[in-house]
Write a protein that holds these residues in place. Structure first.
Motif, PDB file in Angstrom:
ATOM      1  N   ARG A 100      10.042 -17.689  12.611  1.00 18.59           N
ATOM      2  CA  ARG A 100      11.100 -16.976  11.890  1.00 18.59           C
ATOM      3  C   ARG A 100      10.584 -16.574  10.505  1.00 18.59           C
ATOM      4  NH1 ARG A 100      16.835 -19.478  12.177  1.00 18.59           N
ATOM      5  NH2 ARG A 100      16.916 -18.143  13.986  1.00 18.59           N
ATOM      6  N   GLY A 101      10.886 -15.391  10.093  1.00 17.96           N
ATOM      7  CA  GLY A 101      10.421 -14.904   8.799  1.00 17.96           C
ATOM      8  C   GLY A 101       9.165 -14.056   8.897  1.00 17.96           C
ATOM      9  N   CYS A 102       8.451 -14.132  10.003  1.00 21.96           N
ATOM     10  CA  CYS A 102       7.235 -13.339  10.173  1.00 21.96           C
ATOM     11  C   CYS A 102       7.536 -11.932  10.673  1.00 21.96           C
ATOM     12  CB  CYS A 102       6.270 -14.023  11.144  1.00 21.96           C
ATOM     13  SG  CYS A 102       5.527 -15.501  10.463  1.00 21.96           S
ATOM     14  N   LEU A 103       8.671 -11.764  11.324  1.00 18.85           N
ATOM     15  CA  LEU A 103       8.998 -10.469  11.910  1.00 18.85           C
ATOM     16  C   LEU A 103       9.059  -9.344  10.877  1.00 18.85           C
ATOM     17  CD1 LEU A 103       9.273  -9.525  14.743  1.00 18.85           C
ATOM     18  CD2 LEU A 103      11.718  -9.927  14.632  1.00 18.85           C
ATOM     19  N   PRO A 104       9.701  -9.526   9.713  1.00 25.45           N
ATOM     20  CA  PRO A 104       9.674  -8.443   8.725  1.00 25.45           C
ATOM     21  C   PRO A 104       8.256  -8.114   8.255  1.00 25.45           C
ATOM     22  CG  PRO A 104      11.434  -9.976   8.209  1.00 25.45           C
ATOM     23  CD  PRO A 104      10.610 -10.588   9.315  1.00 25.45           C
ATOM     24  N   LYS A 105       7.431  -9.124   8.112  1.00 16.83           N
ATOM     25  CA  LYS A 105       6.033  -8.878   7.710  1.00 16.83           C
ATOM     26  C   LYS A 105       5.303  -8.090   8.792  1.00 16.83           C
ATOM     27  CE  LYS A 105       5.711 -13.071   4.964  1.00 16.83           C
ATOM     28  NZ  LYS A 105       5.105 -14.388   4.849  1.00 16.83           N
ATOM     29  N   PHE A 106       5.581  -8.428  10.057  1.00 20.50           N
ATOM     30  CA  PHE A 106       4.974  -7.710  11.176  1.00 20.50           C
ATOM     31  C   PHE A 106       5.388  -6.244  11.155  1.00 20.50           C
ATOM     32  CE2 PHE A 106       5.391  -6.159  15.551  1.00 20.50           C
ATOM     33  CZ  PHE A 106       4.066  -6.219  15.944  1.00 20.50           C
ATOM     34  N   TYR A 107       6.679  -5.995  10.955  1.00 26.24           N
ATOM     35  CA  TYR A 107       7.168  -4.613  10.901  1.00 26.24           C
ATOM     36  C   TYR A 107       6.559  -3.854   9.724  1.00 26.24           C
ATOM     37  CZ  TYR A 107      10.639  -5.493  14.547  1.00 26.24           C
ATOM     38  OH  TYR A 107      11.249  -5.789  15.730  1.00 26.24           O
ATOM     39  N   ASP A 108       6.455  -4.511   8.581  1.00 24.34           N
ATOM     40  CA  ASP A 108       5.857  -3.865   7.407  1.00 24.34           C
ATOM     41  C   ASP A 108       4.398  -3.516   7.665  1.00 24.34           C
ATOM     42  OD1 ASP A 108       8.258  -4.094   6.062  1.00 24.34           O
ATOM     43  OD2 ASP A 108       7.629  -5.836   4.870  1.00 24.34           O
ATOM     44  N   ALA A 109       3.660  -4.437   8.268  1.00 26.18           N
ATOM     45  CA  ALA A 109       2.242  -4.192   8.564  1.00 26.18           C
ATOM     46  C   ALA A 109       2.092  -3.074   9.589  1.00 26.18           C
ATOM     47  CB  ALA A 109       1.575  -5.470   9.072  1.00 26.18           C
TER      48      ALA A 109
END
Length: 79
Positions: A3-12
């Motif tokens: 949890r919390g990694c998904l926004p970073k994944f989308y940004d990348a």
């Protein structure tokens, strides 16, 4: 994915997509063409010399060394 990694994944992912969109369109098109042609025979069968000759005729190919010499980022294609 934690949890919390998904926004970073989308940004990348968005950053990668934007860098591809800003890149040399003719180069990307040639790569896609070569990969499509190679699907039945293999990459070694594709004419790398022909691909290089075609790339050298594009404005994108000329843009990069001029931008490098002027110490600024190249602006490719229709941007």
């Amino acid at each position: 994915m934690p949890r919390g990694c998904l926004p970073k994944f989308y940004d990348a992912t968005a950053a990668l997509a934007q860098s591809l969109a800003d890149g040399p369109r003719s180069g990307h098109a040639m790569t896609k063409t070569l990969l499509w042609q190679a699907r039945g025979s293999g990459l070694s069968e594709c004419s790398q010399a022909e691909a290089q000759a075609l790339r050298m005729q594009t404005n994108d190919f000329q843009c990069a060394p001029h931008a490098f010499a002027a110490k600024h980022r190249p602006v490719f294609g229709d941007h």
